[in-house]
Write a protein that holds these residues in place. Structure first.
Motif, PDB file in Angstrom:
ATOM      1  N   PHE A  61     101.244  39.353  19.517  1.00 27.59           N
ATOM      2  CA  PHE A  61     100.639  38.138  18.663  1.00 27.59           C
ATOM      3  C   PHE A  61     101.174  36.802  19.608  1.00 27.59           C
ATOM      4  O   PHE A  61     101.354  36.196  19.731  1.00 27.59           O
ATOM      5  CB  PHE A  61     101.814  37.964  17.579  1.00 27.59           C
ATOM      6  N   ALA A 118     105.822  36.999  15.002  1.00 28.67           N
ATOM      7  CA  ALA A 118     105.297  35.596  13.613  1.00 28.67           C
ATOM      8  C   ALA A 118     106.131  35.633  12.901  1.00 28.67           C
ATOM      9  O   ALA A 118     106.182  33.817  12.905  1.00 28.67           O
ATOM     10  CB  ALA A 118     104.316  36.630  13.264  1.00 28.67           C
ATOM     11  N   ALA A 149      95.798  42.358  18.805  1.00 27.79           N
ATOM     12  CA  ALA A 149      97.004  41.252  18.705  1.00 27.79           C
ATOM     13  C   ALA A 149      98.042  41.716  19.646  1.00 27.79           C
ATOM     14  O   ALA A 149      98.612  40.625  19.889  1.00 27.79           O
ATOM     15  CB  ALA A 149      97.586  41.216  17.009  1.00 27.79           C
ATOM     16  N   ILE A 184      98.822  39.830   9.616  1.00 29.50           N
ATOM     17  CA  ILE A 184      98.441  40.901  10.936  1.00 29.50           C
ATOM     18  C   ILE A 184      98.366  42.071  10.456  1.00 29.50           C
ATOM     19  O   ILE A 184      99.312  43.293   9.721  1.00 29.50           O
ATOM     20  CB  ILE A 184      99.940  40.664  12.214  1.00 29.50           C
ATOM     21  N   ALA A 212     104.566  42.355  16.406  1.00 26.15           N
ATOM     22  CA  ALA A 212     104.348  41.475  16.285  1.00 26.15           C
ATOM     23  C   ALA A 212     104.736  40.481  15.227  1.00 26.15           C
ATOM     24  O   ALA A 212     104.663  39.440  15.082  1.00 26.15           O
ATOM     25  CB  ALA A 212     102.769  41.514  16.212  1.00 26.15           C
TER      26      ALA A 212
END
Length: 493
Positions: free
Chosen positions: A176, A226, A173, A235, A222
């Protein structure tokens, strides 16, 4: 003040920390700890996120010096142990790299004085992404290894085109970025989810987008990214190539840019469900991806992979053959060099659909060469959306055979079998090499040049001899003249 200006101001604060020996990446992580609290105050989310009152933003602005640093250190430890999942994960094992209390205070004061009204108007998520992009563009930070260029992400998402209700995943990821762009794509289709029912909107926010990230600090970034984009999907901190990845399956969409290189130490993945075992991380990620797609004929993936995945022999041949059996590998985009942090790395995007059966699903592979005869990309010539214009036209064409573009070529499955299942195909002639095509034999050219040089040397030697004779003649003439003109001296000649 727009977000770009705010990002630059935040980035310039890094200069304050030079004496503390803090790297760019450490600085962005440190900023995340501080910005989270400030952004929660600006958005009125402090109570919703269950931030203890003694650790909210105002607790930082009302303290100074050693007292501030001591309070900040305790804040990081305690928030990392909170029951709130998001809060705990962002501050998990958090520790400050700032030694000087005056530097910590200056950063907090500077952040407090920024134009947060404008930042909220433009979007705090976009502000934070701008900061991550700035970090990735600094080669000293090394952050480019997990940051895929935004224009590339946007173009991939546009073509894969996630729909409402689909489960999207990124098994590597990074920050992200792919999932945030996917969310943006669905929001655009649904009037920011207002066209969806409450249950459908809840699915989009909580279950539609997920990912796995191996590096702790990157995982933290990340989560923050998000949250600021109002995505609350899972995640996970972990390794997709471990046992964790075995339970990742039945996805509708996968978009990802797996890390380059071999597995650390050369060991094989710890998973026991891969058909083909190898230390090549990209080949293992490729196996994971096509196996974790839903076998319904609609699920699809786009994966950024280096050139070696296209031609590595042995187990590489078998994995590519397995991919083309289980999926319809319909398109390969050969990407230009210079768009990632490592200037020489050569990459591609593989687009494929997982089919209902596991045999003979690839008939034709279309390849677009966006690498040959392209500009030299880098800081001065960044990759932009316009560079993908012709590729998008070819990719989306109802009849691909009608596209007249030298960069766009098709190879049958039989063609590829004859090449031992190598997918290192589709690159066009390099015009920069054309000047060498009609050059004469280099040995003959060298011998001819030596002959001409010898001839020239001979001519020059002749000129030198003539000049010497002239010089000697003049010397004799001048000598006799001098004798004749000297009083009391007679010229016997």
């Amino acid at each position: 003040m727009d977000n770009q200006e705010i990002v630059q101001k935040l980035w310039n604060l890094c200069n304050v920390l030079r004496d503390d020996g803090i790297t760019y990446h450490q600085y962005v992580t440190e900023l995340t700890y501080i910005l989270f609290l400030k952004m929660m105050k600006e958005t009125g989310e402090e109570e919703k996120q269950n931030i203890p009152e003694e650790y909210r933003w105002d607790s930082l602005t009302e303290r100074h010096g050693i007292e501030l640093k001591t309070h900040y250190q305790k804040l990081l430890i305690d928030l990392g142990q909170e029951s709130n999942d998001t809060l705990r994960q962002i501050y998990l094992n958090a520790q400050t790299n700032i030694d000087e209390p005056k530097n910590l205070e200056k950063i907090i004061r500077s952040i407090n004085d920024l134009d947060w009204y404008s930042a909220k108007e433009e979007g705090l998520g976009d502000l934070y992404e701008g900061l991550l992009e700035k970090n990735a563009s600094e080669t000293k930070s090394g952050a480019g290894q997990y940051f895929t260029p935004r224009p590339l992400i946007d173009e991939i998402v546009k073509l894969v085109d996630p729909d409402p209700g689909e489960r999207c995943n990124d098994p590597a990821a990074g920050t992200f970025g792919f999932m945030i762009a996917a969310d943006r794509n669905v929001r655009k289709k649904t009037d920011d989810y207002f066209d969806l029912s409450q249950n459908e909107a809840e699915f989009q926010k909580h279950k539609a987008f997920s990912g796995v990230e191996l590096v702790k600090d990157t995982h933290r970034l990340a989560l923050m990214n998000a949250m600021l984009h109002d995505i609350q999907g899972d995640i996970t901190l972990g390794d997709t190539l471990s046992e964790l990845g075995k339970d990742m399956n039945n996805y509708d969409v996968i978009m990802t840019n797996p890390p380059f290189g071999t597995k650390q130490g050369g060991e094989r993945p710890t998973r026991d469900d891969f058909t083909f075992t190898t230390t090549n991380k990209q080949l293992n990620f490729l196996q994971h991806i096509y196996r974790s797609l839903k076998p319904d004929g609609k699920s699809r993936a786009a994966v950024v992979l280096p050139d070696n995945v296209l031609f590595e022999s042995g187990v590489g041949d078998k994995i590519r053959a397995d991919l083309m059996d289980k999926c319809n590998l319909h398109t390969i985009l050969r990407l230009p060099t210079g768009i990632f942090y490592a200037q020489g790395v050569k990459t591609n995007v593989l687009f494929f659909n997982r089919e209902k059966t596991d045999k003979d699903n690839t008939e034709n592979v279309w390849v677009y060469d966006l690498r040959t005869n392209m500009p030299s990309f880098g800081k001065r010539t960044p990759l932009t959306h316009k560079h993908f214009g012709d590729f998008n036209k070819a990719y989306l064409a109802e009849d691909r055979t009608k596209i007249k573009d030298e960069r766009w070529n098709v190879f049958t499955r039989e063609d590829i079998r004859k090449k031992d299942d190598s997918l290192d195909i589709g690159l066009i002639a390099d015009k920069s090499l054309a000047v060498y095509e009609n050059l004469p034999d280099p040995i003959e050219s060298a011998e001819e040049a030596i002959g001409k040089l010898n001839q020239a040397v001979g001519l020059l030697n002749g000129v030198v001899e003539e000049l010497k004779e002239i010089e000697n003649g003049n010397s004799q003439y001048n000598k006799s003249e001098k004798v004749a003109e000297t009083p009391g001296v007679y010229n016997h000649e």
